[in-house]
Enzyme design. Structure first.
Site, PDB file in Angstrom:
ATOM      1  N   GLY A  12      44.788  54.472  77.672  1.00  0.00           N
ATOM      2  CA  GLY A  12      45.089  55.876  77.454  1.00  0.00           C
ATOM      3  C   GLY A  12      44.935  56.668  78.740  1.00  0.00           C
ATOM      4  N   CYS A  13      45.516  57.872  78.768  1.00  0.00           N
ATOM      5  CA  CYS A  13      45.502  58.674  79.995  1.00  0.00           C
ATOM      6  C   CYS A  13      44.106  59.197  80.321  1.00  0.00           C
ATOM      7  CB  CYS A  13      46.506  59.824  79.876  1.00  0.00           C
ATOM      8  SG  CYS A  13      46.359  60.813  78.372  1.00  0.00           S
ATOM      9  N   PHE A  14      43.424  59.827  79.362  1.00  0.00           N
ATOM     10  CA  PHE A  14      42.044  60.244  79.598  1.00  0.00           C
ATOM     11  C   PHE A  14      41.174  59.039  79.938  1.00  0.00           C
ATOM     12  CE2 PHE A  14      42.289  64.377  76.990  1.00  0.00           C
ATOM     13  CZ  PHE A  14      42.117  65.177  78.111  1.00  0.00           C
ATOM     14  N   ALA A  15      41.386  57.946  79.220  1.00  0.00           N
ATOM     15  CA  ALA A  15      40.571  56.747  79.433  1.00  0.00           C
ATOM     16  C   ALA A  15      40.725  56.232  80.855  1.00  0.00           C
ATOM     17  CB  ALA A  15      40.958  55.663  78.435  1.00  0.00           C
ATOM     18  N   ALA A  23      41.581  57.985  83.676  1.00  0.00           N
ATOM     19  CA  ALA A  23      40.932  58.882  84.631  1.00  0.00           C
ATOM     20  C   ALA A  23      39.411  58.760  84.571  1.00  0.00           C
ATOM     21  CB  ALA A  23      41.355  60.325  84.363  1.00  0.00           C
TER      22      ALA A  23
END
Length: 324
Positions: free
Chosen positions: A134-137, A139
């Protein structure tokens, strides 16, 4: 040439994936499957492709492609794979959250490997099926993995991350509508965001006694990018932390530590992740910036594809940011 197919090509991640694959020197884009746009030019759904390609969305799937990317809504990838059979040689890269967690990584004889190259490159290179992070994951893990490997995450980690509106997908909603999002900011899913599961599993693999993750996700009034900050107790020096990060990422072509404070324009439209470290007393603050649609989704999917096929990791992904 590697023959690639895309399932669900009308959304933001599908559009970015089309753009990347059309420019990839080792790829032939065989089909872009869409149930809502079959027969229409790709440029009808993605105006940025006007003049780039005459290809059209397809209503059919070629099961013999070398690699297929699933750009479907969360929960739909498993349904699609259950209804469509691909060649045993076809590699699958899923951009949803269907197969990211250990408990969900096995599906109909397929074993999905978690696709964060900075975490487990060798496992990705040996895999056939990839669960794209995932994108948040992405970063947040890039901000914390070196600390976990060295055993410095024994206490709670406080995380704040703000994402652009494209992170919510192409379908409009009350919180992505321009009139609401513009000149506005808000939090959502405090301490319960779905990406915490995959983050926790990766950190625990490096440091089983890692502390609690206290994550506050934020909606920003911009379209692309994630700016994440994480801080935790760290009693060693800033120089020691910088050495730790530089060593961990020495072979990571897309993850770079900056000696200067960060801004999103450094990474938007690239597959880079930039990190910055700041020490305040006994606390270490790690900042992490990525483009949520590239390093946080489609770019990382292509990076994983390069590793699967033994290609140079940066192939097709050497994109420069527009800093002004």
């Amino acid at each position: 040439m590697i023959r690639a197919g895309i399932i669900g090509g009308s959304g933001y991640t599908g559009g970015e994936l089309i753009r990347l694959l059309l420019g990839h020197p080792a790829i032939t884009l065989d089909f872009v499957y869409s149930t809502t746009r079959a027969g229409k030019p790709l440029s009808d759904g993605h105006p940025d492709l006007l003049g780039v390609t005459e290809a059209r969305f397809s209503g059919k799937v070629n099961p013999e492609v070398d690699v297929v990317f699933l750009c479907l809504g969360h929960g739909n990838s498993s349904t699609f794979l259950g209804a469509h059979k691909f060649s045993p040689q076809t590699k699958v890269i899923d951009l949803s959250n269907d197969f990211r967690l250990h408990a969900e990584s096995q599906f109909q004889g397929r074993s999905f490997v978690y696709g964060l190259p900075e975490f487990q490159r060798e496992a990705i290179e040996a895999a056939s099926h990839i669960a794209n992070p995932g994108c948040f994951a992405t970063a947040i893990q890039l901000a914390l993995l070196p600390l976990a490997q060295a055993g410095f995450l024994g206490e709670a980690v406080h995380i704040n991350a703000v994402t652009g509106s494209t992170g919510a997908g192409v379908s409009p909603s009350a919180t992505t509508h321009y009139s609401w999002r513009n000149n506005n900011v808000s939090w959502y899913k405090p301490f319960t965001h779905q990406h915490l599961g995959e983050i926790g599993e990766s950190l625990a693999a490096l440091q089983p006694d890692a502390g609690e993750l206290l994550f506050l996700p934020m909606r920003g009034n911009f379209t692309r990018g994630i700016f994440a900050t994480a801080y935790t107790r760290f009693t060693d020096s800033l120089q020691a932390a910088e050495t730790l990060f530089d060593s961990y990422y020495q072979d990571a072509p897309f993850t770079v530590r900056s000696p200067h404070p960060l801004d999103l324009k450094q990474v938007v439209n690239t597959n880079f992740a930039h990190l910055h470290l700041h020490k305040h007393g006994d606390y270490l603050l790690v900042s992490s910036v990525i483009d949520n649609l590239l390093k946080g989704a489609s770019g990382q999917a292509v990076q994983n594809m390069n590793l699967l096929f033994g290609l140079e990791e940066k192939l097709g992904l050497e994109l420069k940011a527009s800093a002004f």
